[in-house]
Motif scaffolding. Structure first.
Motif, PDB file in Angstrom:
ATOM      1  N   ARG A   1      16.271 -24.714  27.980  1.00  0.00           N
ATOM      2  CA  ARG A   1      17.310 -25.192  26.823  1.00  0.00           C
ATOM      3  C   ARG A   1      16.767 -25.491  25.541  1.00  0.00           C
ATOM      4  NH1 ARG A   1      22.186 -24.029  25.646  1.00  0.00           N
ATOM      5  NH2 ARG A   1      23.030 -25.455  24.052  1.00  0.00           N
ATOM      6  N   PHE A   2      15.583 -26.065  25.497  1.00  0.00           N
ATOM      7  CA  PHE A   2      14.793 -26.540  24.247  1.00  0.00           C
ATOM      8  C   PHE A   2      14.310 -25.167  23.526  1.00  0.00           C
ATOM      9  CE2 PHE A   2      11.249 -26.081  26.645  1.00  0.00           C
ATOM     10  CZ  PHE A   2      10.123 -25.768  25.924  1.00  0.00           C
ATOM     11  N   LEU A   3      14.250 -24.272  24.208  1.00  0.00           N
ATOM     12  CA  LEU A   3      13.543 -22.932  23.876  1.00  0.00           C
ATOM     13  C   LEU A   3      14.561 -22.214  23.293  1.00  0.00           C
ATOM     14  CD1 LEU A   3      11.306 -21.060  23.344  1.00  0.00           C
ATOM     15  CD2 LEU A   3      11.235 -20.442  25.637  1.00  0.00           C
ATOM     16  N   GLN A   4      15.865 -22.138  24.028  1.00  0.00           N
ATOM     17  CA  GLN A   4      16.872 -21.360  23.368  1.00  0.00           C
ATOM     18  C   GLN A   4      17.373 -21.908  21.957  1.00  0.00           C
ATOM     19  OE1 GLN A   4      20.499 -21.080  26.188  1.00  0.00           O
ATOM     20  NE2 GLN A   4      18.980 -21.276  27.945  1.00  0.00           N
ATOM     21  N   ASP A   5      17.167 -23.096  21.798  1.00  0.00           N
ATOM     22  CA  ASP A   5      17.611 -24.024  20.569  1.00  0.00           C
ATOM     23  C   ASP A   5      16.605 -23.297  19.567  1.00  0.00           C
ATOM     24  OD1 ASP A   5      19.690 -25.299  21.922  1.00  0.00           O
ATOM     25  OD2 ASP A   5      18.423 -26.806  22.092  1.00  0.00           O
ATOM     26  N   VAL A   6      15.441 -23.101  19.894  1.00  0.00           N
ATOM     27  CA  VAL A   6      14.198 -22.619  19.042  1.00  0.00           C
ATOM     28  C   VAL A   6      14.676 -21.202  18.617  1.00  0.00           C
ATOM     29  CG1 VAL A   6      11.815 -22.262  18.764  1.00  0.00           C
ATOM     30  CG2 VAL A   6      12.651 -24.394  19.639  1.00  0.00           C
ATOM     31  N   VAL A   7      14.626 -20.468  19.645  1.00  0.00           N
ATOM     32  CA  VAL A   7      14.652 -19.140  19.325  1.00  0.00           C
ATOM     33  C   VAL A   7      16.065 -18.683  18.612  1.00  0.00           C
ATOM     34  CG1 VAL A   7      13.519 -18.561  21.286  1.00  0.00           C
ATOM     35  CG2 VAL A   7      15.993 -18.349  21.487  1.00  0.00           C
ATOM     36  N   MET A   8      16.997 -19.317  18.432  1.00  0.00           N
ATOM     37  CA  MET A   8      18.271 -19.118  17.716  1.00  0.00           C
ATOM     38  C   MET A   8      17.956 -19.055  16.361  1.00  0.00           C
ATOM     39  SD  MET A   8      20.935 -18.380  19.639  1.00  0.00           S
ATOM     40  CE  MET A   8      21.383 -18.417  21.476  1.00  0.00           C
ATOM     41  N   VAL A   9      16.994 -19.481  15.926  1.00  0.00           N
ATOM     42  CA  VAL A   9      16.665 -19.214  14.383  1.00  0.00           C
ATOM     43  C   VAL A   9      15.689 -18.337  14.138  1.00  0.00           C
ATOM     44  CG1 VAL A   9      17.096 -21.905  13.989  1.00  0.00           C
ATOM     45  CG2 VAL A   9      14.730 -21.112  14.650  1.00  0.00           C
ATOM     46  N   LEU A  10      15.293 -17.668  14.992  1.00  0.00           N
ATOM     47  CA  LEU A  10      14.505 -16.460  14.721  1.00  0.00           C
ATOM     48  C   LEU A  10      15.093 -15.423  14.060  1.00  0.00           C
ATOM     49  CD1 LEU A  10      12.102 -16.366  17.867  1.00  0.00           C
ATOM     50  CD2 LEU A  10      11.616 -17.220  15.751  1.00  0.00           C
ATOM     51  N   PRO A  11      14.530 -14.564  13.332  1.00  0.00           N
ATOM     52  CA  PRO A  11      15.118 -13.529  12.356  1.00  0.00           C
ATOM     53  C   PRO A  11      15.890 -12.502  13.261  1.00  0.00           C
ATOM     54  CG  PRO A  11      12.820 -13.741  11.941  1.00  0.00           C
ATOM     55  CD  PRO A  11      12.974 -14.467  12.969  1.00  0.00           C
ATOM     56  N   PHE A  12      15.519 -12.374  14.584  1.00  0.00           N
ATOM     57  CA  PHE A  12      16.353 -11.342  15.470  1.00  0.00           C
ATOM     58  C   PHE A  12      17.317 -11.603  16.342  1.00  0.00           C
ATOM     59  CE2 PHE A  12      11.924  -9.477  14.862  1.00  0.00           C
ATOM     60  CZ  PHE A  12      12.279  -8.629  13.782  1.00  0.00           C
ATOM     61  N   THR A  13      17.355 -12.740  16.687  1.00  0.00           N
ATOM     62  CA  THR A  13      18.233 -13.450  18.001  1.00  0.00           C
ATOM     63  C   THR A  13      19.439 -13.302  17.542  1.00  0.00           C
ATOM     64  OG1 THR A  13      16.221 -15.015  18.465  1.00  0.00           O
ATOM     65  CG2 THR A  13      18.644 -15.357  19.592  1.00  0.00           C
ATOM     66  N   ILE A  14      20.166 -13.904  16.915  1.00  0.00           N
ATOM     67  CA  ILE A  14      21.593 -14.034  16.344  1.00  0.00           C
ATOM     68  C   ILE A  14      21.924 -12.655  15.709  1.00  0.00           C
ATOM     69  CG2 ILE A  14      23.341 -15.132  14.800  1.00  0.00           C
ATOM     70  CD1 ILE A  14      21.988 -17.745  15.746  1.00  0.00           C
ATOM     71  N   PRO A  15      21.138 -12.254  14.845  1.00  0.00           N
ATOM     72  CA  PRO A  15      21.590 -10.755  14.142  1.00  0.00           C
ATOM     73  C   PRO A  15      21.787  -9.680  15.282  1.00  0.00           C
ATOM     74  CG  PRO A  15      19.897 -11.755  12.741  1.00  0.00           C
ATOM     75  CD  PRO A  15      19.910 -12.654  13.995  1.00  0.00           C
ATOM     76  N   SER A  16      20.868  -9.671  16.224  1.00  0.00           N
ATOM     77  CA  SER A  16      20.953  -8.860  17.283  1.00  0.00           C
ATOM     78  C   SER A  16      22.418  -8.971  17.973  1.00  0.00           C
ATOM     79  CB  SER A  16      19.852  -8.803  18.233  1.00  0.00           C
ATOM     80  OG  SER A  16      18.601  -8.383  17.711  1.00  0.00           O
ATOM     81  N   ILE A  17      22.533 -10.205  18.395  1.00  0.00           N
ATOM     82  CA  ILE A  17      23.954 -10.333  19.070  1.00  0.00           C
ATOM     83  C   ILE A  17      24.957 -10.157  18.135  1.00  0.00           C
ATOM     84  CG2 ILE A  17      25.469 -12.060  20.006  1.00  0.00           C
ATOM     85  CD1 ILE A  17      22.726 -13.859  20.612  1.00  0.00           C
ATOM     86  N   SER A  18      24.929 -10.313  16.819  1.00  0.00           N
ATOM     87  CA  SER A  18      26.189  -9.752  15.913  1.00  0.00           C
ATOM     88  C   SER A  18      26.199  -8.544  15.840  1.00  0.00           C
ATOM     89  CB  SER A  18      25.619 -10.307  14.473  1.00  0.00           C
ATOM     90  OG  SER A  18      25.561 -11.678  14.451  1.00  0.00           O
ATOM     91  N   ALA A  19      25.053  -7.569  15.934  1.00  0.00           N
ATOM     92  CA  ALA A  19      25.034  -6.126  15.969  1.00  0.00           C
ATOM     93  C   ALA A  19      25.688  -5.771  16.993  1.00  0.00           C
ATOM     94  CB  ALA A  19      23.738  -5.462  15.567  1.00  0.00           C
ATOM     95  N   ARG A  20      25.518  -6.178  18.433  1.00  0.00           N
ATOM     96  CA  ARG A  20      26.189  -5.964  19.515  1.00  0.00           C
ATOM     97  C   ARG A  20      27.450  -6.106  19.441  1.00  0.00           C
ATOM     98  NH1 ARG A  20      22.760  -8.796  22.589  1.00  0.00           N
ATOM     99  NH2 ARG A  20      21.152  -7.394  22.554  1.00  0.00           N
ATOM    100  N   ASN A  21      27.859  -7.188  18.867  1.00  0.00           N
ATOM    101  CA  ASN A  21      29.323  -7.495  19.130  1.00  0.00           C
ATOM    102  C   ASN A  21      29.974  -6.658  18.176  1.00  0.00           C
ATOM    103  OD1 ASN A  21      29.118  -9.806  20.395  1.00  0.00           O
ATOM    104  ND2 ASN A  21      28.843 -11.051  18.722  1.00  0.00           N
ATOM    105  N   VAL A  22      29.636  -5.833  17.225  1.00  0.00           N
ATOM    106  CA  VAL A  22      30.308  -4.888  16.304  1.00  0.00           C
ATOM    107  C   VAL A  22      30.210  -3.575  16.986  1.00  0.00           C
ATOM    108  CG1 VAL A  22      30.066  -3.639  14.239  1.00  0.00           C
ATOM    109  CG2 VAL A  22      29.298  -5.915  13.985  1.00  0.00           C
ATOM    110  N   ILE A  23      29.053  -3.418  17.743  1.00  0.00           N
ATOM    111  CA  ILE A  23      28.949  -1.997  18.594  1.00  0.00           C
ATOM    112  C   ILE A  23      29.953  -2.019  19.691  1.00  0.00           C
ATOM    113  CG2 ILE A  23      27.701  -0.311  19.796  1.00  0.00           C
ATOM    114  CD1 ILE A  23      25.324  -1.279  17.831  1.00  0.00           C
TER     115      ILE A  23
END
Length: 711
Positions: free
Chosen positions: A652-674
């Motif tokens: 869980r602690f690592l999930q919170d950390v990686v959410m602020v990395l440059p690719f994590t949330i933007p990749s999810i956003s791109a997948r939501n669009v596609i």
């Protein structure tokens, strides 16, 4: 009036507790309308002194005045158009032509194109410059130095600083350049500071400064220098100075003795030896004002002419390098092709072992007359015959190449040696057991239940292949059972799979791994392509001296940064459009959302990557060091962004950390669009833009801080 005055100049590198002193209480005066020859052994501090004069570095102690004003002050014109500087290195863009190079420096100095053409014509004849269309990298060393000298003179500076200008030039051209300098300084207020290894040239200077270990030991006319050291030439005086570096007392005795001797007045011209002493009645110097004829329209907090020159240079550097074109346009195509051709496809050419205890000769399975099921309407019964043959036929070779074995032991040994990926086992009474299971249902014997099963043994060391094989064999078995049920006129609900899948809300029931990974792969690719390209450009410019020379021409670090940002923004927008069109047309990748939104997100990603590359180049001194940093950042980001494995599997602690990395949330956003067709107004889409914009701002601020500290 003095053009340059240095009083008690003190400069060191390192810490205050353990300083490496480069300039030690140095005093220097350069008069207007004169040539000042600065001589000294390598490492004595000449280059550092010149950098302090032009405002590139600052003294730790003492004062320096250039053209009556402290360098670097607003309105001083230093660094800027009041000073012309020719460094030791060539410091020219190799991909530009001779004419483009002259126009580049003329524009960043603020000259109009008409004025540049006029000066280029004069300097071309004087310095015997190469043909206008010849590229810098095709010029010889001497031609490049002449071109570098022309760039320092293009704007008619008030102070000209030449660091080893005649190295590699033939004697006739060296003499011609010196005649030009002597004539120009005689008829104008131009002041020239020149360092040279051709010591005999210094005889033509109005004043000579002999420098050693950060101290100016002697500053006088060439004739007076020779008298002080009792030599017949300046070269002998310089050699004497160099040979006696370790004997301070002897050298000081020579200098003290020379001060007590009266020197002929004829060799002491007042404009050279008289030090300018300001009086109480003297007015303070008037701040320098740029000529009204110069192109100085403000655009983007900078000047239009400079932005035009800098962006032109950037595009020329990129498009005239074959590697630049390949890196910018072909690398995305190559990498995407590798991904779409290699990832997510059906594994082929794998060998799968098959053993069936109810078949004596496997050729029987391919006999057209073989009937595996026979239904009798009169008594509503169904007879099964060698059903394993039916499954073998339906399996085909599209999933794996079938290899048949006479015993289970033989099939096991082949799989153990990794000759096959595994094997399928049918019991000797598979058909009869399956018939009993279908007739008796839950009342069937344990032996019937066990022998009616399809037994699959797969090598689990390659989990992806194992998962694929198990899934495909399971699907084939489901199709096989559906066919048997249909042939026997049984209810379709008679045989059910353990799990019943409902219709999916979004996408397909079994989304392809390729389609899942594609957004993250594309985003990481454009990010790190931009990172590597930008880091390479900036480090090359700094190592070649182009960066420093442009700053000395009066271009601010912010202006250079904006020019690169605008250049890369155009390139990254084209790359993003290229990527979207390529994967859509060539690989038929669907997109249920807005293509413009995807292009915008990819462009912002590339822009952020460019700033990351700039950040690396500011703090790394070499290409090797920059590559280490970029590679070290690449793999953690790829591993942690959810591209290779779901985020939910992490602590869980690592999930919170990686959410602020440059690719994590933007990749999810791109997948939501596609996949889901969501627009930018959806929170699960625009938060990707916010994260990438946040990192862009962070890198931009860090770059500004680093560039200003370096400057």
């Amino acid at each position: 009036m003095a053009a340059v005055e240095v009083h008690n100049g003190y400069k060191y590198y390192g810490s205050k507790k353990n300083p490496k002193i480069v300039l030690n209480q140095l005093n220097m005066n350069v008069m207007r309308g004169s040539i000042y020859g600065l001589l000294g052994a390598s490492g004595c501090g000449k280059t550092t002194l010149l950098s302090c004069i032009v405002g590139q570095r600052r003294l730790n102690g003492g004062e320096v005045s250039v053209l009556g004003i402290k360098p670097g002050e607003p309105g001083s014109g230093v660094p800027g158009s009041r000073v012309g500087f020719m460094p030791q290195e060539i410091a020219l863009v190799e991909e530009m032509t001779v004419k483009e190079t002259v126009f580049y420096f003329g524009r960043i100095y603020g000259l109009t194109d008409e004025k540049i053409r006029e000066k280029f014509k004069l300097l071309k004849e004087l310095l015997q410059l190469p043909p206008a269309r010849q590229m810098v990298k095709q010029c010889s060393g001497g031609q490049q130095r002449r071109l570098s000298f022309a760039c320092a003179m293009i704007h008619d500076p008030e102070l000209l600083i030449l660091d080893e200008p005649t190295v590699g030039l033939d004697p006739m051209l060296r003499e011609k350049i010196w005649d030009f300098l002597v004539e120009t300084t005689r008829n104008s207020k131009l002041a020239v500071i020149i360092t040279t290894h051709y010591i005999e040239e210094a005889n033509q200077a109005n004043c000579i400064g002999l420098m050693r270990n950060g101290v100016l030991l002697a500053e006088d006319t060439p004739t007076n220098i020779m008298i002080k050291f009792g030599t017949q030439s300046i070269e002998d005086a310089f050699l004497l100075l160099s040979q006696r570096q370790g004997n301070e007392d002897e050298l000081q005795q020579i200098l003290d003795h020379s001060k007590t001797q009266a020197l002929p007045a004829a060799i002491l011209p007042p404009e050279v030896i008289d030090v300018h002493e300001p009086t109480n009645d003297e007015k303070p110097p008037i701040p320098y004002e740029e000529p009204a004829t110069e192109n100085r329209k403000k655009v983007f907090f900078t000047t239009k002419g400079r932005i035009k020159a800098l962006m032109t240079k950037n595009f020329v550097q990129l498009f005239r390098q074959p590697s630049g074109i390949i890196f910018m346009l072909l690398f995305p195509i190559i990498q995407l092709s590798c991904f779409y051709l290699a990832i997510g496809k059906t594994p082929k050419n794998m060998e799968l072992g098959i053993y069936s205890g109810e078949i004596g000769n496997y050729s029987e399975c391919f006999d057209p007359s073989l009937r595996t099921t026979e239904y009798y309407f009169d008594n509503d019964t169904c007879i099964f015959n060698k059903l394993s043959c039916r499954y073998i036929q339906e399996l085909g070779d599209d999933i794996a190449i079938r290899k048949y074995y006479a015993s289970e032991a033989a099939a096991f040994e082949e799989a153990k040696r990794a000759t096959t990926v595994g094997y399928i086992y049918f019991s000797q009474n598979f058909s009869s057991s399956l018939h009993a299971l279908m007739d008796d249902g839950r009342y069937a014997s344990d032996g019937a239940v066990e022998n009616a099963e399809l037994t699959i043994h797969i090598d689990m060391t390659d989990q992806q292949v194992a998962y694929f094989m198990q899934r495909k064999l399971r699907d084939k078995f489901a199709d096989f059972m559906d066919g048997v049920v249909k042939d026997c006129n049984l209810s379709s609900a008679f045989v059910k799979l353990p799990v019943q899948f409902q219709d999916p809300i979004y996408g397909s029931a079994d989304i392809e791994f390729q389609q899942y990974c594609a957004p993250g792969v594309v985003m990481t690719m454009v990010f790190f392509l931009a990172t590597l390209m930008t880091a390479a450009v900036f480090i090359s410019e700094r190592m070649d001296g182009i960066w420093d020379r442009t700053l000395l021409a009066g271009v601010s670090a912010n202006e250079m940064l904006w020019a690169h940002l605008l250049t890369q923004l155009i390139i990254m927008a084209l790359q993003s459009l290229e990527v979207i069109m390529y994967i859509g047309i060539v690989f038929d990748t669907y997109n249920k959302g807005d293509t413009t939104t995807l292009i915008g997100l990819l462009t912002l990603t590339a822009f952020c990557g460019m700033l990351f590359g700039l950040f690396i180049s500011v703090f790394c001194k070499s290409h090797t060091e920059a590559n280490f940093v970029a590679t070290g950042a690449f793999y953690p980001m790829i591993i942690l962004c959810g591209l290779l494995w779901p985020l939910e599997s992490m602590p869980r602690f690592l999930q919170d950390v990686v959410m602020v990395l440059p690719f994590t949330i933007p990749s999810i956003s791109a997948r939501n669009v596609i996949e889901k067709g969501w627009s930018i107004t959806n929170e699960k889409v625009y938060n990707g833009f916010l994260v990438m914009a946040g990192w862009t701002i962070i890198f931009f601020v860090l770059c500004l801080i680093g560039i200003r500290r370096k400057a």
